[in-house]
Design a protein around this motif. Structure first.
Motif, PDB file in Angstrom:
ATOM      1  N   TYR A  44       0.827  -1.274   0.355  1.00 43.91           N
ATOM      2  CA  TYR A  44      -0.080  -0.198   0.132  1.00 43.91           C
ATOM      3  C   TYR A  44       0.985   1.256   0.120  1.00 43.91           C
ATOM      4  N   LYS A  48       0.467   4.335  -3.158  1.00 43.25           N
ATOM      5  CA  LYS A  48       0.363   5.373  -2.720  1.00 43.25           C
ATOM      6  C   LYS A  48       1.961   6.278  -3.086  1.00 43.25           C
ATOM      7  N   ASN A  49       2.990   6.030  -2.509  1.00 38.46           N
ATOM      8  CA  ASN A  49       4.203   6.704  -3.142  1.00 38.46           C
ATOM      9  C   ASN A  49       4.530   7.185  -4.316  1.00 38.46           C
ATOM     10  N   SER A  51       1.982   7.456  -6.397  1.00 37.03           N
ATOM     11  CA  SER A  51       0.559   8.077  -7.131  1.00 37.03           C
ATOM     12  C   SER A  51       1.892   9.339  -7.346  1.00 37.03           C
ATOM     13  N   ARG A  52       2.376   9.597  -6.358  1.00 34.38           N
ATOM     14  CA  ARG A  52       2.220  11.426  -5.730  1.00 34.38           C
ATOM     15  C   ARG A  52       3.718  11.499  -6.671  1.00 34.38           C
TER      16      ARG A  52
END
Length: 53
Positions: A44, A48-49, A51-52
């Motif tokens: 996860y 998430k990292n 997509s940043r």
């Protein structure tokens, strides 16, 4: 930065649960759950990292 800190704390907690479950033979199920949660949290955090950026 806060998100990375939360993920790091969760990874440390899951790793501690996994080690505790492995050390105490009666709590082998705890090692399995801790390992699965560790992998899920790491995945996860990586998603998430990514997509940043």
């Amino acid at each position: 930065m806060l998100f990375v800190g939360i993920i790091a704390v969760l990874l440390i907690v899951w790793l501690a649960i996994t080690v505790l479950g492995a050390v105490l033979k009666g709590l082998f199920w705890l090692a399995i759950i801790g390992g699965l949660l560790f992998i899920a949290t790491a995945a996860y955090g990586a998603i998430k990292n990514r997509s940043r950026t």
